[in-house]
Design an enzyme around this catalytic site. Structure first.
Site: not given
Ligand code: TRP
Length: 334
Positions: A115, A197, A200
């Site tokens: 992140k 994966k 969203k």
């Protein structure tokens, strides 16, 4: 609440549009776990602001997510569905646990490194101590088990370390939680890149099925799903696209990969993709209908938010008071 049962805690962030991957991989299992555990399912909005959010959007999404928990079939009378920000104990315990967590431990967290790389202009202290807040979430309710995806296992590990460290100093204050490894939720991959994966935050909207996609959109995305040139519906490593579609089909129909191979033996990908799309529509349509109906029932959702927030705070305060006493904060004068 189901007193006497073991306690389960989990949380989800209300950022981005939830995908079929979130549903089949997590939420669907959360529903079945309610029979066996006393479940706390939080909308973890404190975690969300470690990355900049649009306030109105965050508020709306948080409510939508809580509504979705109910629409999916989690009973708010028997479990606890609440906003993390409505229970001040999370932030209070997180502060205390910060003082029992080492910089070196947090430096090793792979999610932080990822992140920080992704949000290089905003590497704030909250992003760094994110795992400590997560530890507070779990320990506050004395959770025995935590269902989490692989990407969160490291955070659960540090939670256990913090709990054990604290217990070693002050006695048995916290239950040391175990990861929930039961019938694992299906791991759903992107329809456009089966090595990745389903997410969203995918830039390619054709890679993800969103929970609120309409039937036509769902069918269209499955028709476009990336496959291979083998022309055989087989559950094999070498066919990651088809394998992913089989996983989705099985999760939606309850069939096994072997049954699916037999069912589509000698048939083309076109047929199979159509069948997968229809199986997904059959699962999502009733979910969408319950969600729409609940959304219109503002008073009911408000009542759940109020009552479940209070219920969560009651359990959270029991742990928090004990911890405060252990570390030496003065008693409250009544
Ligand atoms: N960090 C988790 C995620 O992004 C969400 C989360 C916050 C969580 N607190 C938790 C999950 C406690 C399990 C238990 O998926």
């Amino acid at each position: 609440m189901l007193d006497g049962n073991k306690v389960l805690f989990s949380g989800m962030q209300a950022t981005g549009n939830l995908t079929l991957g979130n549903y089949l991989g997590a939420l669907k299992n959360w529903v079945t776990l309610c029979d066996e555990y006393q479940c706390f399912y939080s909308v973890v909005d404190l975690h969300s602001i470690t990355v900049r959010q649009d306030p109105a959007e965050l508020r709306k999404r948080a409510r939508n997510l809580l509504t979705l928990y109910i629409a999916a079939g989690i009973d708010p009378e028997k479990n606890c569905l609440y906003y993390q920000s409505h229970v001040p104990g999370h932030a209070e315990l997180a502060w205390i646990l910060n003082c029992f967590t080492y910089m070196g431990e947090l430096n090793r967290m792979t999610q932080f490194k990822d992140k920080a790389a992704k949000h290089a202009d905003n590497i704030n202290a909250g992003l760094f101590t994110y795992p400590v807040l997560m530890a507070a979430d779990i320990l506050l309710y004395q959770a025995d088990v935590v269902p989490v995806g692989k990407d969160q296992l490291q955070h659960l590990e540090i939670t256990r370390d913090i709990a054990q460290r604290f217990n070693a100093i002050y006695g048995d204050v916290f239950t040391v939680p175990e990861p929930y490894i039961g019938k694992a939720g299906a791991k759903i991959m992107s329809l456009q890149n089966p090595e990745k994966k389903m997410s969203k935050s995918d830039e390619n909207p054709n890679g993800s099925i969103y929970l609120m996609d309409d039937p036509d959109t769902i069918i269209r995305k499955f028709k476009r799903a990336v496959t291979d040139s083998e022309a055989a519906v087989r559950y094999r490593e070498e066919q990651p696209g088809i394998r992913n579609l089989i996983d989705i089909y099985c999760a939606c129909t309850g069939k096994t990969p072997e049954e699916t191979e037999r069912e589509f033996d000698g048939r083309g990908y076109g047929d199979f993709k159509m069948a997968v799309g229809e199986s997904v529509v059959a699962v999502l349509k009733p979910l969408q209908e319950r969600y729409e109906a609940l959304g219109k029932n503002k008073d009911y959702i408000d009542k759940v938010i109020k009552e479940n927030g209070e219920k969560a705070a009651y359990f959270a305060n029991k742990t928090l008071r004990k911890v405060q006493k252990k570390v030496g904060f003065p008693e409250r004068v009544r």
